[in-house]
Design an enzyme around this catalytic site. Structure first.
Site, PDB file in Angstrom:
ATOM      1  N   GLU A  56       0.833  -1.195   0.000  1.00 39.54           N
ATOM      2  CA  GLU A  56       0.000   0.000   0.000  1.00 39.54           C
ATOM      3  C   GLU A  56       0.873   1.251   0.000  1.00 39.54           C
ATOM      4  O   GLU A  56       1.936   1.281   0.622  1.00 39.54           O
ATOM      5  CB  GLU A  56      -0.900   0.000   1.240  1.00 39.54           C
ATOM      6  CG  GLU A  56      -1.927  -1.120   1.170  1.00 39.54           C
ATOM      7  CD  GLU A  56      -2.887  -1.142   2.348  1.00 39.54           C
ATOM      8  OE1 GLU A  56      -4.011  -1.627   2.165  1.00 39.54           O
ATOM      9  OE2 GLU A  56      -2.530  -0.700   3.448  1.00 39.54           O
TER      10      GLU A  56
ATOM     11  N   CYS B 289      -1.133   6.720   9.491  1.00 40.50           N
ATOM     12  CA  CYS B 289       0.076   6.093  10.034  1.00 40.50           C
ATOM     13  C   CYS B 289      -0.276   4.836  10.810  1.00 40.50           C
ATOM     14  O   CYS B 289      -1.171   4.851  11.652  1.00 40.50           O
ATOM     15  CB  CYS B 289       0.800   7.024  11.006  1.00 40.50           C
ATOM     16  SG  CYS B 289       1.386   8.522  10.269  1.00 40.50           S
TER      17      CYS B 289
END
Ligand code: SAH
Length: 337
Positions: free
Chosen positions: A91, A327
């Site tokens: 990703e 994150c």
């Protein structure tokens, strides 16, 4: 003969493997690969036919394609799922800021580090990515990439050779020519590799994922803290800043009741005293459910303490949470949930 991945080769390596080829041909090949996104040698129409077939025999261009793209409704952040090879997916994320677009790329499929708040190691470690696979994530994110952060899945300093190769290729004047000053490499704190990186005196920004000012708390969050205690890590950081003259970034994700007290803030300021640096605070994202983010007001209080002690600090916005692109939420496998 086994074919070579030409996307991961430096300019001079291509020239070295084809010693009879005139010099300007290397520039042309390099431009096709790194500026014009060529996917086959057949497309390289300004090269002689004989050279194209020679290239085809010696090299291959890896087929790396985006198989899924999600766009955040909140902030237009885009998450790309890229198929790298059979059964290997990674990703990457495109973030839109006023000062330009940033792309966050993965450096490994999976991760060995096992930080307790991060999803990237959850399904184990698959393999290192190649420099060409780093590049493909940048190229597939679109034309107007200004900044690059190596903060996706994986530990960039655990794949140091590919990381160094990538930095040279992405900043090459005949390629995308993205300045190293616009690139951040983030590490959980691999001390020997920080020293190795310091030797290269690159123009990049090195970010250290610190997350705690004491070994006790850091060890609870990050297994790597047991191998490299804070005293050793901070010594490496000081050396890096002095050797390169570049300001370090320290990442600090705030988990409520864990590393976010007034005492933690004071200890953090003390730990960083005298180092050319900047602290990025971010309320921890829900990736694994056991931690909850510090409320905004307390994040501000934490920042104010650092400021009082003359430690430069920024509170970061978290982007792409609604599409699991924030994150700690990136992973190597495609999970249909
Ligand atoms: N392995 C590298 C780069 C990948 S992680 C490193 O550790 O730095 C990129 C950043 O996201 C790191 O600072 C990491 O600690 C942080 N991060 C991971 N999980 C997070 C979470 N749940 N919330 C906030 N930040 C997180």
């Amino acid at each position: 003969m086994k074919k070579i991945d030409i996307m991961s080769l430096m300019h001079e390596e291509i020239a070295g493997l084809l010693p009879k080829m005139p010099k300007y041909r290397t520039d042309q090949i390099f431009e096709w690969l790194h500026r014009r996104n060529a996917t086959s040698f057949g497309e390289m129409e300004n090269l002689p036919r004989t050279l194209r077939s020679e290239l085809r025999e010696m090299f291959f261009i890896p087929k790396i394609s985006v198989v899924e793209k999600l766009i955040s409704k909140n902030d237009k952040t885009e998450k790309f799922l890229t198929k790298i090879s059979n059964d290997v997916f990674v990703e990457s994320v495109l973030m839109r800021y006023k000062h330009g677009n940033s792309v966050c790329i993965s450096t490994q499929a999976g991760c060995k580090m096992g930080c307790r708040f991060c999803a990237s190691a959850e399904s184990g470690f698959q393999r290192n990515l190649t420099a060409g696979e780093y590049l493909a994530q940048v190229y597939n994110a679109g034309e107007d990439v200004k900044n690059i952060v190596l903060m996706g899945c994986g530990e960039p300093l655990d794949n140091l050779n590919a990381t160094l190769r990538f930095l040279e290729l992405i900043s090459h004047p005949k390629g995308k020519n993205i300045s190293q000053r616009n690139i951040t490499v983030s590490t959980c704190g691999l001390v020997p590799q920080i020293y190795e990186l310091a030797e290269r005196t690159l123009q990049i920004t090195l970010a250290i994922s610190l997350h705690a000012p004491t070994d006790e708390t850091r060890e609870m969050l990050m297994p790597i803290a047991k191998t490299y205690p804070l005293a050793e890590l901070m010594q490496a950081c000081r050396h890096y800043a002095e050797k390169t003259g570049r300001r370090l970034t320290f990442e600090y994700a705030l988990a409520h009741g864990l590393n976010d007290s007034v005492q933690h803030a004071k200890l953090l300021a003390k730990l960083l005293k005298g180092i050319l640096c900047h602290v990025n605070l971010i309320p921890i994202n829900k990736a694994r459910s056991e931690f909850s983010p510090t409320p905004r007001r307390e994040v501000e209080k934490f920042a104010a303490i650092l400021q009082e002690k003359n430690t430069p600090v920024t509170i970061r916005r978290s982007l792409g949470g609604d599409i699991n692109a924030a994150c700690g939420q990136l992973r190597a496998r495609r999970i249909l949930d």
